[in-house]
Design a protein around this motif. Structure first.
Motif, PDB file in Angstrom:
ATOM      1  N   ASN A   2      -4.705  -2.670   0.938  1.00 23.37           N
ATOM      2  CA  ASN A   2      -4.852  -1.562  -0.001  1.00 23.37           C
ATOM      3  C   ASN A   2      -3.775  -1.570  -1.067  1.00 23.37           C
ATOM      4  O   ASN A   2      -2.591  -1.725  -0.767  1.00 23.37           O
ATOM      5  CB  ASN A   2      -4.767  -0.240   0.761  1.00 23.37           C
ATOM      6  N   LEU A   3      -4.199  -1.408  -2.301  1.00 19.78           N
ATOM      7  CA  LEU A   3      -3.296  -1.130  -3.414  1.00 19.78           C
ATOM      8  C   LEU A   3      -4.117  -0.355  -4.431  1.00 19.78           C
ATOM      9  O   LEU A   3      -5.048  -0.891  -5.023  1.00 19.78           O
ATOM     10  CB  LEU A   3      -2.733  -2.411  -4.033  1.00 19.78           C
ATOM     11  N   ASN A   4      -3.785   0.936  -4.567  1.00 20.05           N
ATOM     12  CA  ASN A   4      -4.534   1.825  -5.461  1.00 20.05           C
ATOM     13  C   ASN A   4      -3.628   2.305  -6.578  1.00 20.05           C
ATOM     14  O   ASN A   4      -2.444   2.563  -6.350  1.00 20.05           O
ATOM     15  CB  ASN A   4      -5.029   3.055  -4.687  1.00 20.05           C
ATOM     16  N   ASP A  16      -0.124   3.042  -1.629  1.00 19.56           N
ATOM     17  CA  ASP A  16      -0.188   1.961  -0.645  1.00 19.56           C
ATOM     18  C   ASP A  16      -0.050   0.580  -1.276  1.00 19.56           C
ATOM     19  O   ASP A  16      -0.369   0.376  -2.459  1.00 19.56           O
ATOM     20  CB  ASP A  16      -1.451   2.041   0.219  1.00 19.56           C
ATOM     21  N   CYS A  17       0.444  -0.341  -0.452  1.00 19.54           N
ATOM     22  CA  CYS A  17       0.736  -1.697  -0.936  1.00 19.54           C
ATOM     23  C   CYS A  17       0.745  -2.609   0.295  1.00 19.54           C
ATOM     24  O   CYS A  17       1.784  -2.834   0.897  1.00 19.54           O
ATOM     25  CB  CYS A  17       2.089  -1.694  -1.649  1.00 19.54           C
ATOM     26  N   GLY A  18      -0.454  -3.089   0.678  1.00 21.10           N
ATOM     27  CA  GLY A  18      -0.598  -3.766   1.963  1.00 21.10           C
ATOM     28  C   GLY A  18      -0.984  -5.224   1.876  1.00 21.10           C
ATOM     29  O   GLY A  18      -1.158  -5.784   0.794  1.00 21.10           O
ATOM     30  N   HIS A  38      -4.884 -18.421   4.056  1.00 14.77           N
ATOM     31  CA  HIS A  38      -3.437 -18.259   4.037  1.00 14.77           C
ATOM     32  C   HIS A  38      -3.063 -17.233   5.095  1.00 14.77           C
ATOM     33  O   HIS A  38      -3.783 -16.264   5.323  1.00 14.77           O
ATOM     34  CB  HIS A  38      -2.969 -17.795   2.658  1.00 14.77           C
ATOM     35  N   HIS A  39      -1.912 -17.446   5.718  1.00 15.72           N
ATOM     36  CA  HIS A  39      -1.526 -16.581   6.834  1.00 15.72           C
ATOM     37  C   HIS A  39      -1.336 -15.132   6.386  1.00 15.72           C
ATOM     38  O   HIS A  39      -1.782 -14.195   7.051  1.00 15.72           O
ATOM     39  CB  HIS A  39      -0.245 -17.109   7.486  1.00 15.72           C
ATOM     40  N   VAL A  40      -0.681 -14.917   5.241  1.00 16.00           N
ATOM     41  CA  VAL A  40      -0.464 -13.562   4.724  1.00 16.00           C
ATOM     42  C   VAL A  40      -0.901 -13.520   3.266  1.00 16.00           C
ATOM     43  O   VAL A  40      -0.448 -14.327   2.453  1.00 16.00           O
ATOM     44  CB  VAL A  40       1.016 -13.136   4.836  1.00 16.00           C
ATOM     45  N   VAL A  41      -1.766 -12.564   2.935  1.00 15.34           N
ATOM     46  CA  VAL A  41      -2.320 -12.451   1.580  1.00 15.34           C
ATOM     47  C   VAL A  41      -2.105 -11.020   1.078  1.00 15.34           C
ATOM     48  O   VAL A  41      -2.285 -10.053   1.826  1.00 15.34           O
ATOM     49  CB  VAL A  41      -3.824 -12.798   1.575  1.00 15.34           C
ATOM     50  N   GLY A  63       1.867   3.665   8.318  1.00 16.11           N
ATOM     51  CA  GLY A  63       2.592   2.430   8.586  1.00 16.11           C
ATOM     52  C   GLY A  63       1.798   1.210   8.972  1.00 16.11           C
ATOM     53  O   GLY A  63       2.382   0.248   9.486  1.00 16.11           O
ATOM     54  N   HIS A  64       0.496   1.176   8.755  1.00 11.71           N
ATOM     55  CA  HIS A  64      -0.268  -0.029   9.070  1.00 11.71           C
ATOM     56  C   HIS A  64      -0.025  -1.138   8.035  1.00 11.71           C
ATOM     57  O   HIS A  64       0.210  -0.850   6.858  1.00 11.71           O
ATOM     58  CB  HIS A  64      -1.769   0.292   9.138  1.00 11.71           C
ATOM     59  N   GLU A  65      -0.123  -2.374   8.511  1.00  9.61           N
ATOM     60  CA  GLU A  65       0.193  -3.525   7.656  1.00  9.61           C
ATOM     61  C   GLU A  65      -0.651  -3.562   6.384  1.00  9.61           C
ATOM     62  O   GLU A  65      -0.183  -4.001   5.335  1.00  9.61           O
ATOM     63  CB  GLU A  65      -0.012  -4.836   8.434  1.00  9.61           C
ATOM     64  N   ASP A  66      -1.910  -3.133   6.465  1.00 10.71           N
ATOM     65  CA  ASP A  66      -2.762  -3.192   5.272  1.00 10.71           C
ATOM     66  C   ASP A  66      -2.439  -2.089   4.281  1.00 10.71           C
ATOM     67  O   ASP A  66      -3.068  -1.983   3.222  1.00 10.71           O
ATOM     68  CB  ASP A  66      -4.254  -3.173   5.650  1.00 10.71           C
ATOM     69  N   HIS A  67      -1.410  -1.271   4.591  1.00 11.02           N
ATOM     70  CA  HIS A  67      -0.960  -0.234   3.662  1.00 11.02           C
ATOM     71  C   HIS A  67       0.508  -0.384   3.263  1.00 11.02           C
ATOM     72  O   HIS A  67       0.900   0.063   2.195  1.00 11.02           O
ATOM     73  CB  HIS A  67      -1.188   1.155   4.272  1.00 11.02           C
ATOM     74  N   VAL A  68       1.321  -1.013   4.137  1.00  8.25           N
ATOM     75  CA  VAL A  68       2.767  -1.107   3.860  1.00  8.25           C
ATOM     76  C   VAL A  68       3.272  -2.549   3.826  1.00  8.25           C
ATOM     77  O   VAL A  68       4.374  -2.827   3.363  1.00  8.25           O
ATOM     78  CB  VAL A  68       3.560  -0.282   4.914  1.00  8.25           C
TER      79      VAL A  68
END
Length: 433
Positions: A2-4, A16-18, A38-41, A63-68
């Motif tokens: 997520n990035l809005n 958010d910035c995940g 890729h391992h992390v995108v 605090g989920h990875e797709d948000h932070v």
């Protein structure tokens, strides 16, 4: 991931910035065979980096990875203040420390249910229920109107951690002429209601109580409520709880530091597992998605330094398979079956052993019934989820629903509309592997 971005009066607010994991740089729903993974995108922030002097701040909803997960990597390009509640801020500070940014990023800790002004935006943090402590919806009020950004949520009247869902909070919004709701679409194709964490805990207790030998439970590491449930089950069933996996151990540390871990629940050192009788062992391990480097796969190939899985042991998947991970999970299951281990999958279990953190159709209907927005904007999902969400909103009487793709610009006021592909977006690899 997520990035809005919300724009008003010449300034932007990022929400958010995940990151996402094990993904190609072109989304699979656009191009099924999109090349190497890729391992992390992370999302490509180029659009806002080019005008970062107009970026008023970055809000992290939970605090989920797709948000932070992308903040530490992208903040040097953004250079803006970051706002988060205490639990989320503790997760973020640890990530910043690992990236060599300790003390360099202005992180403002915001108490849940607070109200704050950031640039031209009056922001209200609203309590909501999800699968991690301190999930927050965000109410953005401007001179042009008010928007509810739900972030990730569900209706849970019996959460293990945190307060029950407060419907009154959202009913009040229905009396305020809410301009728009920007909402979670993850389970918009699933009928009915999501189940409570407490119901999930009862199901796990049933399965573990019936198991002989060691029990290994694999779940998403950030679900503190699930970990608390398993620690209580260990007490009830005469087992010792241990955690295997860096993300689990880190999350336990965050929960202890912020007061979310009950003092009476013991977690033993993982080095002690191998010395205990099998029937006294309950292990929570990372790797429910078949990740080759995670603890569960290491056990499946006898590469764990702590103990070996044997015939008679039980592995419980207290999770769902995220789309795209099916083959990796199948390979993991094959290895476990070869070892004679009993495997219990959430989708085949007679009792609930996993609870989603996202709203199903009936929960979405209630949210629209309560908040009565003029506009519905489904986010957080692939195209089929967004379309299903929009259908629910229309059924609930929302006159305008806008379904878009990454890069579309939504105009909310004074004249609502959507402009396609107005912002260049994309994905970047953070590990270059």
């Amino acid at each position: 991931m997520n990035l809005n971005l919300y724009g008003h009066d010449g300034q932007w607010l990022m929400v958010d910035c995940g990151v996402t994991f094990d993904e190609p740089l072109t989304p699979p729903y656009i191009e099924p065979n999109a090349g190497s993974r890729h391992h992390v995108v992370a999302p490509d922030p180029a659009f806002i980096v080019e005008q970062r002097d107009k970026l008023a701040g970055l809000i992290i909803t939970h605090g989920h990875e797709d948000h932070v997960g992308a903040v530490a990597a992208l903040w040097p390009r953004l250079r803006c203040p970051v706002y988060a509640t205490p639990f989320t801020a503790e997760i973020l500070q640890r990530k910043l420390g690992q990236a060599g940014l300790a003390g360099k990023v202005p992180v403002q800790v915001v108490q849940p249910d607070s109200t704050l002004t950031v640039g031209p935006f009056k922001l209200s943090w609203l309590a909501i229920t999800h699968s991690i402590p301190e999930p927050q919806a965000l109410l953005l009020t401007t001179s042009a109107g008010t928007v509810l950004h739900t972030a990730d949520w569900k209706i849970d009247a019996q959460p293990i951690s945190g307060k029950p869902f407060d419907a009154g909070l959202y009913r009040q919004l229905g009396e305020t002429n809410l301009l728009a709701l920007v909402g979670d679409s993850t389970n918009a194709v699933k009928p009915g209601f999501s189940i409570s964490e407490r119901i999930c805990a009862e199901g796990l207790n049933t399965v573990i109580k019936q198991s002989t030998g060691r029990v290994v439970v694999s779940c998403f590491g950030s679900n503190i409520a699930r970990l608390i449930s398993l620690a209580k089950i260990a007490q009830k069933t005469g087992r010792y709880l241990a955690l295997l996996g860096r993300s689990l151990e880190n999350m336990l540390g965050v929960a202890r530091k912020t007061g979310y871990w009950p003092d009476d629940l013991e977690v033993i050192e993982k080095a002690h597992i191998g010395y205990l009788p099998p029937e006294e062992v309950l292990v929570v391990a990372t790797g429910s998605q078949g990740e080759p480097r995670a603890a569960l796969n290491r056990m499946a190939i006898d590469a764990s330094p702590y103990f070996e899985l044997e015939a008679g042991d039980t592995v419980i998947f207290s999770s769902i398979v995220i789309p795209g991970n099916e083959k990796a999970v199948e390979r993991l299951l094959e290895k476990l079956h070869k070892k004679g281990v009993q495997v219990v999958l959430s989708e085949h279990s007679d009792v609930p052993i996993h609870a989603s953190g996202h709203p199903c159709v009936e929960e979405l209907k209630l949210m629209y019934q309560w908040t009565k927005p003029q506009i519905a904007i489904p986010v957080h999902g692939e195209p089929e989820h967004l379309e299903a969400h929009a259908t629910v909103a229309r059924e609930m009487g929302v006159k305008r629903t806008y379904v878009g793709r990454n890069g579309d610009l939504y105009l909310l006021a004074p004249q609502p509309g959507i402009r396609r592909s107005r912002v260049k977006t994309g994905r970047i690899a953070l590990d270059q592997s």
